[in-house]
Design an enzyme around this catalytic site. Structure first.
Site: not given
Ligand code: SRM
Ligand code: SF4
Length: 556
Positions: A75, A144, A208, A210, A431, A437, A476, A480
């Site tokens: 990414r 990120r 993480k 953001k 997503c 994934c 899920c 995302c």
């Protein structure tokens, strides 16, 4: 500070990783397996990569007693989601040479390549580096990719606000030189003082992190879904500063009531760049010091804030920054859209926003999108910008060059695809999910386009095709594609089964709620048919589907 907690396994991996080096060098040299060592799978995320395997082929390989088909996803770090034509051209070739060939635009304004075998990682990173691109800190427990409203026509001072994405990204980069050493062959750091990191130290963040910047009235970045949301306050075409929202985050876990989606809380306003950057930095230090390091499910900033209280958090922040935040200024979001087709900005430059279904740039028999974009990149007439709904803006085109770009788009069928697609498709997002994934419970990007083909005639039946309903799907509950901020959200629970969420608003300021649990396609279509029938006959003027769902108490 929460020193009494039992640290999670990842915490030890981080502190013992020798500045995010781990044993990556040894893992890469191991030719017996396509995988890397277990601890390195956590470390490599900080370098912008995930180890994955092809889930479509798991069963067949298990039957043959073969190892899983391991590969890596990379990414890029693209603050604000921007590439030059040359960089797009390079990416096109890198994708073709080392990955599945599909360039995936993500819901956070950057791109991913999937399917890199272990030996392809280094050449891929080196090729990106030759184009001044890197993947540093796009994954892992760290800040990120920083988002910024994508549409330059949104504001006369878009460029000024946009520059903040870069500044914030630079401010919050890790100090370790491991990336350069491992992937680019730079000399080893001898004096560890050269990479001392006052922000991340050796433990990085608990989870993480953001950040997004929005330019009202368009909330195209879904600013309230971020740990920090900056909302530009613009008066008379002057940037006055930013309202600051903290503690947004969407992920939940099925069956774990301690987890929840949360939209950011606005805590104040800062006027100068110096103050804004200081506030951001110190929000991270508070999260570093007080975030949960034992339970990763409860480690995001939203849980730290709810545990310690917004007031406590604000006081602690003001102590660390040394000044009081001003009261938030009035702002209004009225939309959350990508402006498809041609637009022009205050400086007279042109933009074409291309619909890229679920961010997948590839050539199909009916739509040679990847070839079209390469042809445009080769002209050098346009930059490439990515939106947070996985679409693409061909940008900064001179008036004299517009026709050349238009002709290429037309020749490859991109204009027709973009402009003739239904509004619900244009406002959809799914997503990645299967097959790459590892956390997917159900299909998403491979399924939503087909489901939309079945939903479109129902909307037509009730003359609702002109309603720009926001619809999103994930495989899920991690969220995302931000399904919890959609008017219609699907969250995968099992193969072919989804929770149906309703009641989000159109501009991304209200979370939706579960309406039905774990339903299959037949039930989805039957349910939507009934709901659309009511909406068509009972809605009041300009009432969105999300607002109608709330007024009708479909979700309480
Ligand atoms: Fe995500 C994990 C894909 C945006 C919440 N996400 C993953 C992984 C890496 C699976 C994994 O951990 O192994 C997925 C890789 C799939 C693949 O093969 O590509 C994945 N996430 C994506 C992308 C590519 C979806 C897309 O199709 O666009 C998005 C990449 C964004 C980027 O460029 O950085 C993506 N992920 C998001 C968002 C949306 C956002 O940030 O606006 C969220 C919800 C917002 C939030 O963070 O609260 C999101 N992803 C998660 C989570 C849950 C985090 C949590 O708080 O618990 C995970 C799982 C985890 O971290 O443990 C996850
Ligand atoms: Fe994977 Fe779940 Fe994220 Fe979809 S929402 S990409 S299935 S982690």
């Amino acid at each position: 500070m929460l020193t009494e907690q039992k640290l999670s396994g990842i915490e030890k991996i981080k502190t013992q990783s020798n500045g995010l080096r781990g044993t990556l060098v040894e893992s890469l040299q191991d030719e017996i397996t396509g995988a890397i060592r277990e601890d390195d799978q956590a470390v490599i995320k900080f370098h912008g990569m995930y180890q994955q395997d092809d889930r479509d082929r798991r069963e067949e390989r298990a039957e043959k007693k073969l190892d899983r088909l391991y590969s890596f996803m990379i990414r890029l770090r693209l603050p604000g989601g921007f590439l030059t034509a040359k960089q797009w051209e390079a990416t096109h070739h890198i994708a073709g040479e080392y990955s599945t060939g599909v360039i995936k635009i993500t819901s956070r304004q950057t791109i991913q390549l999937h399917g890199l075998v272990k030996s392809a990682i280094k050449p891929t990173i080196q090729a990106f580096n030759a184009s001044n691109l890197d993947s540093i800190a796009t994954c892992g427990d760290i800040n990120r990719n920083v988002l910024c409203s994508s549409h330059p026509n949104e504001s006369a001072i878009h460029a000024q606000v946009f520059a903040y994405a870069d500044k914030i990204s630079e401010l919050l980069m890790p100090k370790t030189k491991a990336y350069y050493e491992i992937w680019l062959g730079d000399e080893k750091i001898v004096d560890k003082k050269d990479e001392e990191d006052p922000l991340y130290q050796d433990r990085y963040l608990p989870r993480k992190f953001k950040i997004a910047i929005a330019i009202p009235p368009n909330n195209d970045v879904d600013v309230y879904a971020n740990d920090i949301g900056l909302i530009a306050v613009i008066e008379n075409e002057q940037l006055k500063g930013f309202n600051i929202a903290i503690g947004g985050g969407l992920s939940t876990t099925h069956g774990n009531p301690e987890t929840y989606a949360r939209i950011g809380t606005v805590i104040g306003f800062t006027d100068t760049e110096e103050k804004t950057l200081k506030v951001i930095y110190e929000i991270l230090t508070i999260q570093r010091d007080y975030g949960n390091r034992s339970d990763r499910k409860l480690a995001r900033l939203k849980y730290t804030i709810d545990k310690l209280g917004v007031n406590w958090f604000k006081l602690e922040l003001e102590k660390r920054i040394g000044f009081a935040l001003e009261e938030a200024k009035p702002i209004a979001f009225t939309q959350r859209v990508d402006h498809f087709g041609w637009q022009t900005n205050a400086q007279g430059l042109w933009y074409y926003t291309v619909l890229v279904e679920n961010g997948r740039v590839l050539d199909t028999e009916t739509l040679p999108l990847k070839s079209a974009l390469l042809a445009i990149a080769k002209t050098g007439l346009s930059n490439f910008r990515f939106t947070c709904t996985q679409n693409l803006i061909l940008s900064d085109i001179q008036a004299d060059d517009k026709q050349t770009v238009h002709a290429i788009l037309e020749k490859f069928g991109i204009i027709a695809h973009t402009e003739l697609s239904s509004l619900i498709r244009k406002n959809s997002m799914a997503c990645t999910s299967l097959p790459t994934c590892p956390l997917a419970l159900a299909e998403a990007q491979r399924y939503l386009p087909d489901l939309l083909t079945k939903i479109e005639p129902i909307l037509e039946k009730y003359s609702l095709s002109k309603e720009a309903i926001v619809i999103r799907m994930t495989g899920c509950p991690n969220g995302c594609a931000r399904p919890y901020l959609a008017e219609i959200g699907f969250v995968g629970t099992a193969p072919g089964k989804y929770n149906l969420h309703l009641g989000g608003d159109r501009q991304g300021e209200r979370l939706n709620k579960i309406y039905l649990e774990s339903i299959d396609e037949a039930t989805i279509l039957k349910t939507l048919d009934g709901l659309f029938a009511q909406y068509a006959t009972e809605k009041i003027a300009n009432e969105t589907f999300g607002d109608f769902s709330v007024r009708k108490n479909w979700v309480i």
